[in-house]
Design a protein around this motif. Structure first.
Motif, PDB file in Angstrom:
ATOM      1  N   UNK A  66       0.829  -1.203   0.000  1.00 23.55           N
ATOM      2  CA  UNK A  66       0.000   0.000   0.000  1.00 23.55           C
ATOM      3  C   UNK A  66       0.859   1.246   0.000  1.00 23.55           C
ATOM      4  N   UNK A  67       0.461   2.238  -0.766  1.00 29.29           N
ATOM      5  CA  UNK A  67       1.141   3.524  -0.808  1.00 29.29           C
ATOM      6  C   UNK A  67       0.815   4.283   0.482  1.00 29.29           C
ATOM      7  N   UNK A  68       1.826   4.756   1.212  1.00 28.42           N
ATOM      8  CA  UNK A  68       1.568   5.432   2.493  1.00 28.42           C
ATOM      9  C   UNK A  68       0.694   6.686   2.365  1.00 28.42           C
ATOM     10  N   UNK A  69       0.865   7.451   1.298  1.00 27.51           N
ATOM     11  CA  UNK A  69       0.042   8.647   1.096  1.00 27.51           C
ATOM     12  C   UNK A  69      -1.404   8.238   0.853  1.00 27.51           C
ATOM     13  N   UNK A  70      -1.610   7.309  -0.067  1.00 24.69           N
ATOM     14  CA  UNK A  70      -2.963   6.865  -0.389  1.00 24.69           C
ATOM     15  C   UNK A  70      -3.651   6.239   0.813  1.00 24.69           C
ATOM     16  N   UNK A  71      -2.884   5.568   1.658  1.00 24.85           N
ATOM     17  CA  UNK A  71      -3.446   4.908   2.829  1.00 24.85           C
ATOM     18  C   UNK A  71      -4.118   5.897   3.783  1.00 24.85           C
ATOM     19  N   UNK A  72      -3.693   7.159   3.731  1.00 21.41           N
ATOM     20  CA  UNK A  72      -4.289   8.170   4.611  1.00 21.41           C
ATOM     21  C   UNK A  72      -5.589   8.725   4.032  1.00 21.41           C
ATOM     22  N   UNK A  73      -5.881   8.433   2.763  1.00 18.06           N
ATOM     23  CA  UNK A  73      -7.028   9.058   2.105  1.00 18.06           C
ATOM     24  C   UNK A  73      -8.094   8.114   1.571  1.00 18.06           C
ATOM     25  N   UNK A  74      -7.707   6.903   1.178  1.00 18.99           N
ATOM     26  CA  UNK A  74      -8.668   6.017   0.510  1.00 18.99           C
ATOM     27  C   UNK A  74      -8.594   4.590   1.048  1.00 18.99           C
ATOM     28  N   UNK A  75      -9.681   3.859   0.771  1.00 16.91           N
ATOM     29  CA  UNK A  75      -9.709   2.429   1.068  1.00 16.91           C
ATOM     30  C   UNK A  75     -10.520   1.725  -0.013  1.00 16.91           C
ATOM     31  N   UNK A  76     -10.245   0.444  -0.207  1.00 13.68           N
ATOM     32  CA  UNK A  76     -11.007  -0.368  -1.152  1.00 13.68           C
ATOM     33  C   UNK A  76     -11.998  -1.177  -0.336  1.00 13.68           C
ATOM     34  N   UNK A  77     -13.260  -1.151  -0.778  1.00 14.00           N
ATOM     35  CA  UNK A  77     -14.277  -1.946  -0.101  1.00 14.00           C
ATOM     36  C   UNK A  77     -15.421  -2.229  -1.083  1.00 14.00           C
ATOM     37  N   UNK A  78     -16.317  -3.099  -0.673  1.00 18.97           N
ATOM     38  CA  UNK A  78     -17.474  -3.441  -1.497  1.00 18.97           C
ATOM     39  C   UNK A  78     -18.402  -2.242  -1.621  1.00 18.97           C
ATOM     40  N   UNK A  79     -18.864  -2.004  -2.822  1.00 22.23           N
ATOM     41  CA  UNK A  79     -19.829  -0.949  -3.064  1.00 22.23           C
ATOM     42  C   UNK A  79     -21.182  -1.359  -2.486  1.00 22.23           C
ATOM     43  N   UNK A  80     -21.943  -0.393  -2.027  1.00 20.02           N
ATOM     44  CA  UNK A  80     -23.295  -0.674  -1.531  1.00 20.02           C
ATOM     45  C   UNK A  80     -24.302  -0.732  -2.681  1.00 20.02           C
ATOM     46  N   UNK A  81     -23.853  -0.369  -3.892  1.00 20.02           N
ATOM     47  CA  UNK A  81     -24.729  -0.458  -5.059  1.00 20.02           C
ATOM     48  C   UNK A  81     -24.834  -1.918  -5.496  1.00 20.02           C
ATOM     49  N   UNK A  82     -26.010  -2.352  -5.848  1.00 21.97           N
ATOM     50  CA  UNK A  82     -26.204  -3.723  -6.300  1.00 21.97           C
ATOM     51  C   UNK A  82     -25.351  -3.982  -7.538  1.00 21.97           C
ATOM     52  N   UNK A  83     -24.556  -5.026  -7.485  1.00 27.33           N
ATOM     53  CA  UNK A  83     -23.697  -5.385  -8.615  1.00 27.33           C
ATOM     54  C   UNK A  83     -22.500  -4.472  -8.789  1.00 27.33           C
ATOM     55  N   UNK A  84     -22.253  -3.590  -7.837  1.00 29.54           N
ATOM     56  CA  UNK A  84     -21.164  -2.615  -7.964  1.00 29.54           C
ATOM     57  C   UNK A  84     -19.774  -3.182  -7.787  1.00 29.54           C
ATOM     58  N   UNK A  85     -19.653  -4.314  -7.075  1.00 35.88           N
ATOM     59  CA  UNK A  85     -18.327  -4.897  -6.842  1.00 35.88           C
ATOM     60  C   UNK A  85     -17.508  -4.029  -5.901  1.00 35.88           C
ATOM     61  N   UNK A  86     -16.196  -4.142  -6.018  1.00 34.46           N
ATOM     62  CA  UNK A  86     -15.318  -3.340  -5.180  1.00 34.46           C
ATOM     63  C   UNK A  86     -15.140  -1.957  -5.775  1.00 34.46           C
ATOM     64  N   UNK A  87     -14.886  -0.999  -4.906  1.00 34.05           N
ATOM     65  CA  UNK A  87     -14.632   0.371  -5.356  1.00 34.05           C
ATOM     66  C   UNK A  87     -13.649   1.041  -4.420  1.00 34.05           C
ATOM     67  N   UNK A  88     -13.247   2.229  -4.772  1.00 34.54           N
ATOM     68  CA  UNK A  88     -12.329   2.992  -3.939  1.00 34.54           C
ATOM     69  C   UNK A  88     -13.122   4.123  -3.296  1.00 34.54           C
ATOM     70  N   UNK A  89     -12.930   4.311  -2.000  1.00 36.99           N
ATOM     71  CA  UNK A  89     -13.719   5.264  -1.235  1.00 36.99           C
ATOM     72  C   UNK A  89     -12.818   6.136  -0.376  1.00 36.99           C
ATOM     73  N   UNK A  90     -13.173   7.412  -0.272  1.00 35.80           N
ATOM     74  CA  UNK A  90     -12.435   8.334   0.594  1.00 35.80           C
ATOM     75  C   UNK A  90     -12.663   7.944   2.045  1.00 35.80           C
ATOM     76  N   UNK A  91     -11.617   8.055   2.857  1.00 36.21           N
ATOM     77  CA  UNK A  91     -11.733   7.744   4.277  1.00 36.21           C
ATOM     78  C   UNK A  91     -11.995   8.991   5.113  1.00 36.21           C
ATOM     79  N   UNK A  92     -11.931  10.168   4.477  1.00 35.50           N
ATOM     80  CA  UNK A  92     -12.213  11.421   5.181  1.00 35.50           C
ATOM     81  C   UNK A  92     -12.577  12.481   4.160  1.00 35.50           C
ATOM     82  N   UNK A  93     -13.140  13.574   4.612  1.00 37.03           N
ATOM     83  CA  UNK A  93     -13.470  14.681   3.724  1.00 37.03           C
ATOM     84  C   UNK A  93     -12.175  15.329   3.237  1.00 37.03           C
TER      85      UNK A  93
END
Length: 120
Positions: free
Chosen positions: A63-90
């Motif tokens: 994992x990139x240390x800079x990216x680790x402070x801003x984003x995470x990969x997780x399952x989308x809540x959209x049906x059929x969305x699969x995994x996505x990248x999401x901000x961990x803070x504003x």
């Protein structure tokens, strides 16, 4: 904490580096001087290893240390969305969140390979 990678660079290419934090920034004679301190709990070793046509790099799970402070990969809540990248803070508009490093594709060869001919 502002992240940095400190280590050995040859001709501006990272050969081997470890996670550090920026402890101070100063301007001296028109130049920026950056002082860093190693982050001891980090044992990860980073190196320049760009993707190519068959691989996304030597350690795709590092994992990139800079990216680790801003984003995470997780399952989308959209049906059929699969995994996505999401901000961990504003974050402020225009903030670089992460870089995508995928397998390189030769577009011309890919188009030719998928092109339908009149004989088909």
């Amino acid at each position: 904490m502002m992240t940095a990678l400190t280590g050995r660079f040859d001709n501006c290419m990272m050969q081997q580096a470890r996670l550090a934090k920026v402890s101070s920034l100063s301007f001296i004679s028109g130049r920026i001087e950056v002082k860093v301190e190693l982050v001891e709990e980090s044992s990860a070793v980073f190196s320049y290893n760009p993707s190519n046509y068959t691989s996304i790099g030597a350690d795709p799970h590092l994992r990139d240390p800079y990216e680790e402070t801003l984003v995470e990969v997780r399952e989308s809540e959209m049906e059929g969305g699969g995994e996505g990248i999401f901000a961990t803070k504003d974050v402020e508009e225009g903030t670089v969140m992460c870089m995508f490093n995928g397998i390189k594709v030769d577009i011309i060869s890919n188009i030719a390979r998928n092109c339908v001919t009149e004989e088909e």
